[in-house]
Design a protein around this motif. Structure first.
Motif, PDB file in Angstrom:
ATOM      1  N   PHE A   8       0.820  -1.099  -0.023  1.00 39.27           N
ATOM      2  CA  PHE A   8       0.080   0.143  -0.265  1.00 39.27           C
ATOM      3  C   PHE A   8       0.718   1.292   0.072  1.00 39.27           C
ATOM      4  O   PHE A   8       0.664   2.262  -0.725  1.00 39.27           O
ATOM      5  CB  PHE A   8      -0.746   0.089   1.331  1.00 39.27           C
ATOM      6  N   LYS A   9       2.007   1.426   0.831  1.00 38.24           N
ATOM      7  CA  LYS A   9       2.822   2.348   1.035  1.00 38.24           C
ATOM      8  C   LYS A   9       3.613   2.645  -0.164  1.00 38.24           C
ATOM      9  O   LYS A   9       3.513   3.558  -0.780  1.00 38.24           O
ATOM     10  CB  LYS A   9       3.722   2.353   2.034  1.00 38.24           C
ATOM     11  N   ARG A  15       3.025   6.327  -6.846  1.00 35.73           N
ATOM     12  CA  ARG A  15       2.070   7.252  -7.411  1.00 35.73           C
ATOM     13  C   ARG A  15       2.684   8.690  -7.456  1.00 35.73           C
ATOM     14  O   ARG A  15       2.517   9.439  -8.536  1.00 35.73           O
ATOM     15  CB  ARG A  15       0.724   6.995  -6.611  1.00 35.73           C
ATOM     16  N   GLN A  16       3.404   8.951  -6.370  1.00 39.99           N
ATOM     17  CA  GLN A  16       3.759  10.129  -6.166  1.00 39.99           C
ATOM     18  C   GLN A  16       4.788  10.751  -7.090  1.00 39.99           C
ATOM     19  O   GLN A  16       5.120  11.840  -7.617  1.00 39.99           O
ATOM     20  CB  GLN A  16       4.033  10.671  -4.581  1.00 39.99           C
ATOM     21  N   GLN A  17       5.670   9.578  -7.172  1.00 43.09           N
ATOM     22  CA  GLN A  17       6.877   9.945  -8.202  1.00 43.09           C
ATOM     23  C   GLN A  17       6.163  10.225  -9.573  1.00 43.09           C
ATOM     24  O   GLN A  17       6.584  11.023 -10.421  1.00 43.09           O
ATOM     25  CB  GLN A  17       7.680   8.832  -8.017  1.00 43.09           C
ATOM     26  N   LYS A  32      -8.018   5.602  -6.597  1.00 42.85           N
ATOM     27  CA  LYS A  32      -8.140   3.947  -6.737  1.00 42.85           C
ATOM     28  C   LYS A  32      -7.335   3.268  -5.983  1.00 42.85           C
ATOM     29  O   LYS A  32      -7.960   2.120  -5.369  1.00 42.85           O
ATOM     30  CB  LYS A  32      -7.487   4.086  -8.183  1.00 42.85           C
ATOM     31  N   ILE A  33      -6.183   3.582  -5.545  1.00 46.60           N
ATOM     32  CA  ILE A  33      -5.342   2.696  -4.599  1.00 46.60           C
ATOM     33  C   ILE A  33      -6.332   2.494  -3.236  1.00 46.60           C
ATOM     34  O   ILE A  33      -6.433   1.303  -2.831  1.00 46.60           O
ATOM     35  CB  ILE A  33      -4.118   3.171  -4.186  1.00 46.60           C
ATOM     36  N   ASN A  34      -6.874   3.547  -2.575  1.00 49.67           N
ATOM     37  CA  ASN A  34      -7.421   3.171  -1.447  1.00 49.67           C
ATOM     38  C   ASN A  34      -8.775   2.594  -1.846  1.00 49.67           C
ATOM     39  O   ASN A  34      -8.900   1.606  -0.802  1.00 49.67           O
ATOM     40  CB  ASN A  34      -7.768   4.846  -0.826  1.00 49.67           C
ATOM     41  N   GLU A  60       2.522  -1.629  -9.478  1.00 43.52           N
ATOM     42  CA  GLU A  60       3.379  -0.854  -9.193  1.00 43.52           C
ATOM     43  C   GLU A  60       4.574  -0.784 -10.044  1.00 43.52           C
ATOM     44  O   GLU A  60       5.049   0.151 -10.524  1.00 43.52           O
ATOM     45  CB  GLU A  60       3.945  -1.333  -7.814  1.00 43.52           C
ATOM     46  N   LEU A  61       4.987  -1.968 -10.658  1.00 40.99           N
ATOM     47  CA  LEU A  61       6.194  -2.325 -11.634  1.00 40.99           C
ATOM     48  C   LEU A  61       5.471  -1.515 -12.987  1.00 40.99           C
ATOM     49  O   LEU A  61       6.410  -0.868 -13.502  1.00 40.99           O
ATOM     50  CB  LEU A  61       6.252  -3.682 -11.741  1.00 40.99           C
ATOM     51  N   LEU A  62       4.498  -1.568 -13.428  1.00 41.67           N
ATOM     52  CA  LEU A  62       3.887  -1.033 -14.582  1.00 41.67           C
ATOM     53  C   LEU A  62       3.938   0.439 -14.495  1.00 41.67           C
ATOM     54  O   LEU A  62       4.506   1.274 -15.202  1.00 41.67           O
ATOM     55  CB  LEU A  62       2.437  -1.329 -14.860  1.00 41.67           C
TER      56      LEU A  62
END
Length: 101
Positions: A8-9, A15-17, A32-34, A60-62
């Protein structure tokens, strides 16, 4: 449970990057994540949890390796904004197969 929180983190950091300076994309990805984690928070099946963890890791990798930002500079022009540290090398494509020596 610790691995789920870690994913999650990690997704939120990625996402922030990836969507840095894009308020709409940052917010949409946050929601969407939440939402996905909230919808599955009562899951108890270890097999289903592993499947969901795999999906989250793949996403996350994508995001980290395949998403690039673009900025509209006028009505038909897009300026691409590469991130500082690309995750993959740009390897030229060669359609002629190489022969082993």
């Amino acid at each position: 449970k610790g691995r789920v929180l870690q994913l999650f983190k990690t997704l939120h950091r990625t996402r922030q990057q990836v969507f840095k300076n894009d308020v709409r994309a940052l917010e949409a990805a946050r929601i969407k994540i939440n939402e996905e984690f909230k919808n599955n928070k009562s899951e108890t099946s270890p097999k289903k949890i592993e499947e969901l963890m795999k999906i989250g890791s793949d996403v996350e990798l994508l995001l980290r390796t395949s998403v690039i930002q673009g900025i509209h500079t006028d009505h038909n022009t897009l300026k691409l904004v590469p991130r500082k540290r690309p995750s993959c090398r740009n390897v030229p494509y060669c359609d002629a197969p190489t022969q082993k020596q």
